[in-house]
Scaffold this motif. Structure first.
Motif, mmCIF file in Angstrom:
data_model
loop_
_atom_site.group_PDB
_atom_site.id
_atom_site.type_symbol
_atom_site.label_atom_id
_atom_site.label_comp_id
_atom_site.label_asym_id
_atom_site.label_seq_id
_atom_site.Cartn_x
_atom_site.Cartn_y
_atom_site.Cartn_z
ATOM 1 N N GLU A 1 40.340 51.882 23.006
ATOM 2 C CA GLU A 1 39.215 52.439 23.756
ATOM 3 C C GLU A 1 38.209 51.357 24.124
ATOM 4 O OE1 GLU A 1 40.447 53.719 21.014
ATOM 5 O OE2 GLU A 1 41.382 55.546 21.821
ATOM 6 N N ASP A 2 38.031 50.368 23.263
ATOM 7 C CA ASP A 2 37.101 49.273 23.557
ATOM 8 C C ASP A 2 37.536 48.504 24.796
ATOM 9 O OD1 ASP A 2 35.464 49.831 21.349
ATOM 10 O OD2 ASP A 2 36.778 48.683 20.022
ATOM 11 N N PHE A 3 38.846 48.313 24.940
ATOM 12 C CA PHE A 3 39.357 47.589 26.103
ATOM 13 C C PHE A 3 39.284 48.440 27.368
ATOM 14 C CE2 PHE A 3 41.363 45.353 22.560
ATOM 15 C CZ PHE A 3 41.160 44.019 22.923
ATOM 16 N N VAL B 1 63.597 46.126 40.033
ATOM 17 C CA VAL B 1 62.848 45.259 39.125
ATOM 18 C C VAL B 1 61.663 46.048 38.606
ATOM 19 C CG1 VAL B 1 61.697 43.033 38.861
ATOM 20 C CG2 VAL B 1 63.519 43.278 40.533
ATOM 21 N N GLN B 2 61.327 45.828 37.358
ATOM 22 C CA GLN B 2 60.230 46.565 36.745
ATOM 23 C C GLN B 2 58.909 46.250 37.423
ATOM 24 O OE1 GLN B 2 59.746 45.794 32.595
ATOM 25 N NE2 GLN B 2 58.117 47.297 32.322
ATOM 26 N N THR B 3 58.135 47.292 37.711
ATOM 27 C CA THR B 3 56.816 47.127 38.314
ATOM 28 C C THR B 3 55.834 46.614 37.267
ATOM 29 O OG1 THR B 3 57.227 48.911 39.898
ATOM 30 C CG2 THR B 3 54.936 48.289 39.528
ATOM 31 N N VAL B 4 55.195 45.495 37.556
ATOM 32 C CA VAL B 4 54.228 44.903 36.633
ATOM 33 C C VAL B 4 52.835 45.477 36.865
ATOM 34 C CG1 VAL B 4 53.149 42.730 35.924
ATOM 35 C CG2 VAL B 4 55.574 42.791 36.476
ATOM 36 N N TRP B 5 52.518 45.768 38.117
ATOM 37 C CA TRP B 5 51.167 46.239 38.477
ATOM 38 C C TRP B 5 51.276 47.034 39.755
ATOM 39 C CZ3 TRP B 5 47.969 45.441 42.722
ATOM 40 C CH2 TRP B 5 46.593 45.662 42.546
ATOM 41 N N LYS B 6 50.451 48.051 39.889
ATOM 42 C CA LYS B 6 50.441 48.872 41.090
ATOM 43 C C LYS B 6 49.002 49.120 41.512
ATOM 44 C CE LYS B 6 53.062 52.691 43.081
ATOM 45 N NZ LYS B 6 53.989 53.816 42.797
ATOM 46 N N GLY B 7 48.704 48.835 42.773
ATOM 47 C CA GLY B 7 47.350 49.013 43.285
ATOM 48 C C GLY B 7 47.324 48.716 44.769
ATOM 49 N N LYS C 1 41.231 37.861 42.707
ATOM 50 C CA LYS C 1 41.159 38.274 41.318
ATOM 51 C C LYS C 1 42.035 39.503 41.148
ATOM 52 C CE LYS C 1 36.638 36.828 39.509
ATOM 53 N NZ LYS C 1 35.341 37.353 39.009
ATOM 54 N N VAL C 2 42.757 39.564 40.027
ATOM 55 C CA VAL C 2 43.589 40.726 39.741
ATOM 56 C C VAL C 2 43.673 40.882 38.224
ATOM 57 C CG1 VAL C 2 45.702 39.336 39.808
ATOM 58 C CG2 VAL C 2 45.832 41.826 40.145
ATOM 59 N N ALA C 3 43.671 42.131 37.760
ATOM 60 C CA ALA C 3 43.758 42.404 36.321
ATOM 61 C C ALA C 3 45.193 42.750 35.963
ATOM 62 C CB ALA C 3 42.829 43.548 35.941
ATOM 63 N N LEU C 4 45.817 41.917 35.153
ATOM 64 C CA LEU C 4 47.182 42.141 34.687
ATOM 65 C C LEU C 4 47.195 42.175 33.174
ATOM 66 C CD1 LEU C 4 49.130 39.687 37.042
ATOM 67 C CD2 LEU C 4 49.035 42.169 37.230
ATOM 68 N N ARG C 5 47.770 43.248 32.635
ATOM 69 C CA ARG C 5 47.877 43.409 31.179
ATOM 70 C C ARG C 5 46.513 43.257 30.499
ATOM 71 N NH1 ARG C 5 52.545 40.429 32.620
ATOM 72 N NH2 ARG C 5 54.453 41.633 32.329
ATOM 73 N N ASN C 6 45.549 44.021 30.992
ATOM 74 C CA ASN C 6 44.204 44.080 30.409
ATOM 75 C C ASN C 6 43.484 42.732 30.400
ATOM 76 O OD1 ASN C 6 44.382 46.843 29.827
ATOM 77 N ND2 ASN C 6 45.426 46.437 27.886
ATOM 78 N N LYS C 7 43.838 41.888 31.342
ATOM 79 C CA LYS C 7 43.153 40.603 31.429
ATOM 80 C C LYS C 7 42.938 40.255 32.894
ATOM 81 C CE LYS C 7 43.444 35.736 30.071
ATOM 82 N NZ LYS C 7 44.244 34.678 29.422
ATOM 83 N N SER D 1 38.929 44.658 39.274
ATOM 84 C CA SER D 1 40.212 44.300 39.878
ATOM 85 C C SER D 1 41.389 44.973 39.188
ATOM 86 C CB SER D 1 40.399 42.785 39.853
ATOM 87 O OG SER D 1 40.301 42.304 38.523
ATOM 88 N N SER D 2 41.129 46.049 38.406
ATOM 89 C CA SER D 2 42.220 46.701 37.688
ATOM 90 C C SER D 2 43.149 47.461 38.616
ATOM 91 C CB SER D 2 41.652 47.656 36.632
ATOM 92 O OG SER D 2 40.831 48.635 37.250
ATOM 93 N N ARG D 3 42.665 47.896 39.770
ATOM 94 C CA ARG D 3 43.487 48.640 40.716
ATOM 95 C C ARG D 3 43.497 48.020 42.111
ATOM 96 N NH1 ARG D 3 45.871 49.926 37.250
ATOM 97 N NH2 ARG D 3 46.163 51.927 36.207
ATOM 98 N N ALA D 4 42.875 46.859 42.254
ATOM 99 C CA ALA D 4 42.835 46.210 43.565
ATOM 100 C C ALA D 4 42.874 44.698 43.409
ATOM 101 C CB ALA D 4 41.579 46.624 44.327
ATOM 102 N N VAL D 5 43.610 44.044 44.306
ATOM 103 C CA VAL D 5 43.587 42.587 44.395
ATOM 104 C C VAL D 5 42.372 42.231 45.236
ATOM 105 C CG1 VAL D 5 44.787 40.531 45.204
ATOM 106 C CG2 VAL D 5 46.091 42.405 44.183
#
Length: 292
Positions: free
Chosen positions: A80-82, A4-10, A141-147, A89-93
């Motif tokens: 770049e702004d994003f 299955v495709q990985t959605v997030w890794k951290g 908190k977790v960051a998925l797809r820049n949110k 939480s981009s790399r950690a839950v």
């Protein structure tokens, strides 16, 4: 489990313990998808990205995000702004706390993801088992797809699940006129309604439910593909008549529910007998063929 495709890794931060994981989607919608075609000749309908200002087609790589201000002015944001946004939480839950699952309104629950360990499984099992023993879930908190998203961390069948939630201001509060009405319900009506609920009460078995519409639609598609005539499904029998009296409607509902339960029980009892009869018939047929 198939690839299955990985959605997030951290990693999941459990105090000073870091648990490396990857998130994969725990659900998949099985809808029947269609292409938009020209009814006359079946030609595919294509859409082009056209710039409103110049009228020319724009490549997807040249498209940016624009935020419209109240006055109509657009603020253009680049990738770049994003990237410069400070999302911890981009790399950690990030675990914020632990609460009873019963205190979380199901309305706020959204997509679910399986958290698969990508390193040492011992800290993963420790967190999973401690959550099960405590009867609580983690608020994270977790960051998925820049949110950045609020989510719950819970255990399900031996796997940790990260299930995203809506933020409190994303849930609309019910504001209806009938909420201000003083509705009086009689004891007899309440007792009959509770009797109806009791009649249909039982344990939830997801295998009992099927998407009848999708199955019927696929049969129509298969029939048309094979050039067969599509036979419409029989319409449901019309109701005998509108029951105006609430008590009478509840009474009939209870009777129909009991009849439905009895029929289902008979079918469940007959199912093993039917399977046995089929097996016996198959054995007899095989024996005859063998002797012949």
């Amino acid at each position: 489990m198939p690839a299955v495709q990985t959605v997030w890794k951290g990693s999941i931060s459990f105090g000073l313990v870091s648990i490396p994981v990857r998130l994969v989607s725990a659900t998949q919608e099985k809808d029947v998808s269609f292409r938009q075609v020209h009814a006359a000749d079946g030609g595919r309908i294509r859409y082009k990205r056209v710039c409103e200002a110049g009228g020319h087609e724009v490549a997807y790589a040249d498209i940016a995000k624009g935020y419209e201000l109240p006055g109509g002015q657009l603020v253009v944001l680049t990738d770049e702004d994003f990237e410069d946004l400070p999302i911890t939480s981009s790399r950690a839950v990030e675990v914020l706390g632990f609460v009873p699952f019963s205190q979380i309104d199901p309305t706020s629950l959204n997509r679910a993801y399986y958290a698969e360990p990508t390193g040492d499984t011992k800290p993963y099992a420790l967190l999973r088992d401690s959550l099960e023993r405590s009867g609580r879930v983690g608020v994270v908190k977790v960051a998925l797809r820049n949110k950045e998203r609020l989510a719950v961390l819970r255990s399900f069948e031996g796997v940790l699940i990260v299930q995203t939630m809506l933020w409190p201001d994303e849930i609309r509060r019910p504001q209806f006129d009938f909420l201000d009405e003083d509705v009086e319900v009689r004891k007899q009506e309440m007792a009959m309604a509770e009797s109806y609920i009791d009649t249909l009460s039982g344990d939830f078995d997801p295998d009992e439910f099927h998407d009848d519409y999708r199955e019927a639609l696929l049969k129509v598609v298969e029939a048309k593909a094979e050039g067969a005539e599509v036979i419409p499904a029989p319409e449901a029998a019309p109701a005998e008549g509108k029951v105006v009296d609430l008590m009478e409607a509840l009474r009939r509902s209870v009777e129909e529910a009991k009849q439905g339960r009895a029929t289902k029980a008979d079918d469940d009892e007959a199912a093993p007998a039917k399977k046995t009869a089929k097996k016996t018939a198959a054995k007899k047929t095989a024996a005859k063929r063998k002797s012949a």
